[in-house]
Design an enzyme around this catalytic site. Structure first.
Site, PDB file in Angstrom:
ATOM      1  N   ASP A 122       0.854  -1.182   0.000  1.00  0.00           N
ATOM      2  CA  ASP A 122       0.000   0.000   0.000  1.00  0.00           C
ATOM      3  C   ASP A 122       0.893   1.236   0.000  1.00  0.00           C
ATOM      4  O   ASP A 122       1.943   1.239   0.647  1.00  0.00           O
ATOM      5  CB  ASP A 122      -0.908   0.024   1.230  1.00  0.00           C
ATOM      6  CG  ASP A 122      -2.033  -0.989   1.159  1.00  0.00           C
ATOM      7  OD1 ASP A 122      -2.405  -1.402   0.041  1.00  0.00           O
ATOM      8  OD2 ASP A 122      -2.555  -1.361   2.226  1.00  0.00           O
ATOM      9  N   ASP A 140      -6.994  -1.726  -4.545  1.00  0.00           N
ATOM     10  CA  ASP A 140      -8.043  -1.347  -3.601  1.00  0.00           C
ATOM     11  C   ASP A 140      -8.984  -0.320  -4.224  1.00  0.00           C
ATOM     12  O   ASP A 140     -10.201  -0.382  -4.037  1.00  0.00           O
ATOM     13  CB  ASP A 140      -7.432  -0.761  -2.325  1.00  0.00           C
ATOM     14  CG  ASP A 140      -6.532  -1.724  -1.591  1.00  0.00           C
ATOM     15  OD1 ASP A 140      -6.737  -2.952  -1.712  1.00  0.00           O
ATOM     16  OD2 ASP A 140      -5.608  -1.261  -0.892  1.00  0.00           O
TER      17      ASP A 140
END
Length: 172
Positions: A122, A140
């Site tokens: 991330d 995501d």
């Protein structure tokens, strides 16, 4: 393969492939730059690029140091992807095909990370007024946009279905 099945899998599958490729390219960039020295790049006063290893699912839920966790989470994601592929094959609208393609691509992108790194890469960090949204990635984002489109598609109902064969209508 019937025409509608082929069209559904082509549209959704191509979009899923694009999402997976874009996701993996951006993650490789993040690994080569941000993760190298733990840099935080302040892009704007409300947007940073950061290095975060997510060992769980959304927002770090179900994170664990158990070495089997990435395999459990990946197995669950693969089962969901299989279910979504079945749904995609029967999708009666273009918006539903797009929605499912985005979700499938995002899920596969994160599974690749879990299997390669035992965590998800991330690096996108939004924040405002002292609050930070948990860091996330392109996969995501694709899943989130896909779910929004999926909800929108469900609210539209049969009024926007484009394929009379898929809806059982005779087209007259």
């Amino acid at each position: 393969m019937p025409g509608s099945l082929k069209r559904n899998l082509t549209v959704g599958g191509l979009l899923a492939l694009i999402v997976v490729l874009a996701d993996q390219v951006t993650k490789e960039w993040a690994l080569a730059t941000l993760f190298r020295d733990g840099a935080v790049v302040e892009v704007t006063p409300f947007f940073n690029l950061v290095a975060v290893w997510n060992r769980g699912v959304s927002f770090g839920l179900l994170a664990s140091d158990d070495p089997m966790t990435p395999f459990y989470l990946s197995g669950f994601a693969v089962a969901v992807v299989i279910g979504l592929l079945v749904w995609l094959a029967r999708a009666p609208s273009q918006l539903l095909r797009i929605s499912l393609g985005l979700i499938i691509g995002g899920a596969i992108g994160n599974v690749i990370d879990r299997l390669r790194y035992n965590a998800v890469v991330d690096f996108i960090d939004w924040h405002a007024f002292g609050y930070h949204w948990p860091a996330f990635n392109l996969a995501d984002s694709a899943i989130s946009v896909g779910v929004v489109f999926l909800l929108f598609d469900s609210f539209l109902g049969d009024s926007h279905r484009s394929d009379p064969q898929m809806t059982g209508k005779d087209g007259e």
